[in-house]
Enzyme design. Structure first.
Site: not given
Ligand SMILES: Cc1cc2nc3c(=O)[nH]c(=O)nc-3n(C[C@H](O)[C@H](O)[C@H](O)COP(=O)(O)OP(=O)(O)OC[C@H]3O[C@@H](n4cnc5c(N)ncnc54)[C@H](O)[C@@H]3O)c2cc1C
Ligand SMILES: *[C@@H]1O[C@H](CO)[C@@H](O)[C@H](O)[C@H]1NC(C)=O
Ligand SMILES: *[C@@H]1O[C@H](CO)[C@@H](O)[C@H](O)[C@H]1NC(C)=O
Ligand SMILES: *[C@@H]1O[C@H](CO)[C@@H](O)[C@H](O)[C@H]1NC(C)=O
Ligand SMILES: *[C@@H]1O[C@H](CO)[C@@H](O)[C@H](O)[C@H]1NC(C)=O
Ligand SMILES: *[C@@H]1O[C@H](CO)[C@@H](O)[C@H](O)[C@H]1NC(C)=O
Length: 591
Positions: A525, A571
């Site tokens: 991420h 996310h």
């Protein structure tokens, strides 16, 4: 049969008409999008909605169409180390016993949204509010960004049964059937009961919708799937139907962008793109209006540096003439590290047998092929927990809370219905539940730099400096201890949940840290390598202004995960989609 042939013939003509690999020299475009990934696919699609505007996408990877591994959700890890992955790794990480974890990135139309794990989050409200106050631009506030999030989404309501009561809130969703699908797992299995039950037993509150802006607590996961298949930026925004219907939109595949060149007549206007086309020739294309750089958190800073935009000393060391000294390029890489802790259970309906028994896998594969239902329509997750370390935690006597506010998570936990530890192999028998543990609000800042042995075409040198902050270690410990309490709750004890790791580490910070060093598998991420700042911040401190334009040059915007000024506490795909919709709107409205 007829249906299948019809489908293929549409694809074939689309390939001839608008997807190519070599561009006729004479052709010119209003906009060139570098990287047809999660953000780039959306931007190209939105800009070309106006038939008077021409758009070229230059993508390094192949097409996503008709690729089983990119379509069936359950098997997505097959894309790692495939031709759909750039195959990056980090440099050896001293705090990970010198291991160098992989750093997968999509090398295909749709980019990482074509290969990722499909968990659809959109960052907590306070993250957006923090971006708004950091940039001085209120349009990033949660209540203002929500319209772009909804514009991008086609939410699918789960069945109207007791099981899904209080599992979603329609007021925070978009219902655009031809945009990114958003689906709760609806193929029943045993895990929801202990997963939700144990949470309430240890005092973890229930969240009505993980994507309502306030995710702390336990909630149902939402996934970017539709009709049992992956829904990506490519499948919704650059699919064969769209490409075929838009003569003003062209996509070049297998074309590697090396750098941007100052356009003749002005050394600070960057509207010319140099790339190596599929035939191997190095060619250029010039945009009449703008170039939008959307090559992702690793490639975007690298392309900028090759173009003479970046930290002067680093460019000099690589024999690149500095056009503009922008120290922030390639710096400020932030990420959320993950680790996995495994418990054994006496349930028999875990996904372990799908992975180790071909007959079981084939049964589900047949069902998927038959009507796109069953276990391969999902990953092995149902619920997720976002948590915070307690307010009186000792870490706060030496450090301010780095999160975006009291409703921002410090960590994330989500149980998988199988053994998923990437650092140790699955045993041949037994059934497992794996707790995936991610640190949020990290204050670690890593770097992405040029490969000194091959600055023009080499891979990025990625140094995320994993676990270099006491915050990340502290949160890891707290999150692992919380998950141990969770699996000790009565609802999990009904399934005889037993840790597979040595639980004595739970009482010993040093032992726990040592375990974490061996277990952390890195992050996916990453953000921040071309970060956004206020319009009037000093030159070089930030890379783009709130309108996504690169400060100090003209004709160039950046729109992908590299622009986020801080780690996203969830996310990253959903937040990336939101900014792609936002920048498209800005460009279309002439801003
Ligand atoms: C394995 C994995 C699992 C993940 N799981 C999740 C998840 O479950 N949920 C979630 O929200 N996020 C997840 N993420 C993160 C998320 O997918 C990314 O943050 C997001 O998709 C990044 O979008 P982007 O537009 O910045 O970059 P990308 O989508 O990576 O797009 C960049 C594009 O640029 C192209 N490109 C790069 N360099 C060049 C070049 N030199 N020339 C031409 N083209 C180039 C690439 O091929 C790619 O198409 C995951 C990521 C990975 C890799
Ligand atoms: C990544 O590695 C795989 C396996 O070695 C290889 O087949 C693939 O071509 C590589 N990807 C790229 C973009 O080179
Ligand atoms: C830079 O140029 C010098 C002199 O030509 C050469 O010795 C050196 O290897 C080059 N460095 C890189 C990174 O290309
Ligand atoms: C899909 O097919 C399976 C058998 O392969 C069947 O059990 C199931 O009920 C079907 N589902 C739907 C929604 O048609
Ligand atoms: C924090 O508060 C909780 C409950 O109020 C208490 O049990 C715990 O010991 C405290 N922790 C510290 C580090 O003070
Ligand atoms: C699993 O273990 C628990 C606790 O030992 C027991 O009560 C339960 O009956 C077992 N369940 C199964 C399916 O074996």
């Amino acid at each position: 049969m007829v249906r299948v042939l019809g489908f293929l013939s549409i694809l074939a003509s689309a390939t001839l008409a608008v997807i190519g690999t070599v561009l006729p020299r004479a052709e010119t475009f209003d906009y060139i999008v570098v990287g047809g990934g999660s953000a780039g696919s959306i931007i190209a699609s939105r800009l070309s909605e106006n038939s008077h505007v021409s758009v070229l996408v230059i993508e390094g990877g192949p097409s996503h169409e008709n690729e089983v591994d990119l379509t069936i959700p359950y098997i997505y890890p097959r894309t790692f180390h495939s031709r759909f992955d750039w195959n990056f790794t980090t440099v050896p990480q001293p705090n990970l016993n010198n291991r160098a974890p992989i750093y997968p990135r999509g090398h295909v139309l749709g980019g990482s949204s074509s290969i990722n794990g499909m968990t659809l989050n959109r960052a907590p409200a306070s993250d957006w509010d923090k971006i708004a106050s950091h940039t001085g631009d209120r349009s990033f506030r949660w209540e203002n960004i929500l319209k772009y999030i909804k514009k991008n989404e086609g939410f699918n309501r789960p069945p109207n049964t007791r099981e899904y009561a209080n599992s979603y809130d329609t007021s925070v969703h978009g219902f655009n059937a031809n945009k990114i699908g958003n689906t709760l797992v609806t193929d029943g299995n045993w895990i929801s009961e202990p997963s939700l039950g144990a949470a309430s037993e240890v005092g973890i509150s229930h969240v009505g919708d993980v994507n309502g802006g306030y995710p702390v607590g336990i909630s149902w996961q939402q996934f970017s799937t539709k009709g049992g298949a992956r829904s990506s930026a490519a499948t919704e925004y650059l699919n064969a139907r769209i490409l075929k219907s838009r003569p003003n939109l062209k996509v070049l595949l297998n074309s590697f962008v090396t750098r941007l060149l100052p356009t003749a007549g002005s050394n600070l206007r960057f509207t010319t793109v140099e790339y190596r086309d599929a035939s191997g020739a190095t060619v250029t294309a010039t945009a009449r209006r703008e170039v939008i750089l959307s090559a992702g958190v690793m490639a975007t800073p690298i392309i900028l540096m090759r173009s003479g935009l970046g930290p002067r000393a680093h460019l000099q060391a690589n024999n690149i003439t500095t056009v503009l000294d922008i120290p922030a390029i390639g710096q400020n890489l932030q990420d959320r590290i993950g680790a996995a802790a495994v418990w054994m259970v006496n349930a028999t309906d875990t996904d372990d047998d799908i992975d180790r028994d071909t007959a079981v896998f084939n049964k589900w594969m047949d069902q998927w092929n038959h009507n796109r239902t069953g276990r391969l329509t999902q990953m092995s997750y149902r619920q997720m927990i976002f948590g915070r370390v307690p307010n009186n935690a000792s870490i706060f006597s030496t450090m301010q809370d780095p999160s975006s506010g009291p409703t921002c998570p410090h960590y994330e936990l989500y149980p998988a219905n199988k053994w998923t530890s990437p650092t140790s192999p699955r045993p041949p028998t037994g059934h497992f539940v794996t707790m995936n543990i991610f640190v949020s609000a990290s204050n670690v800042r890593g770097t992405v730099t040029l490969d000194p042995t091959n600055p023009l075409t080499g891979n990025p040198v990625i140094d995320p400096k994993y676990l270099s902050s006491e915050w990340d270690r502290y949160v890891m410990r707290d999150a692992i201890r919380t998950s141990a309490r969770y699996f000790n709750a009565p609802s999990w004890k009904k399934w005889n949940a037993t840790p597979v790791f040595d639980t004595s580490i739970l009482n010993d910070d040093d032992a726990l840290d040592a375990w974490v060093s061996s277990a952390v598998f890195g992050g996916v991420h990453g953000v921040g390598t071309a970060r956004m700042g206020p319009t009037n911040s000093p030159p070089g401190q930030d890379v783009v202004a709130p309108n996504f334009k690169v400060k100090g040059v003209s004709g160039l915007r950046i729109a992908d995960t590299s622009i986020f000024p801080f780690v996203i506490n969830g996310h990253t795909m959903g937040a990336t989609y939101a900014i792609a919709e936002k920048v498209s709107d800005l460009i279309k409205s002439g801003n």
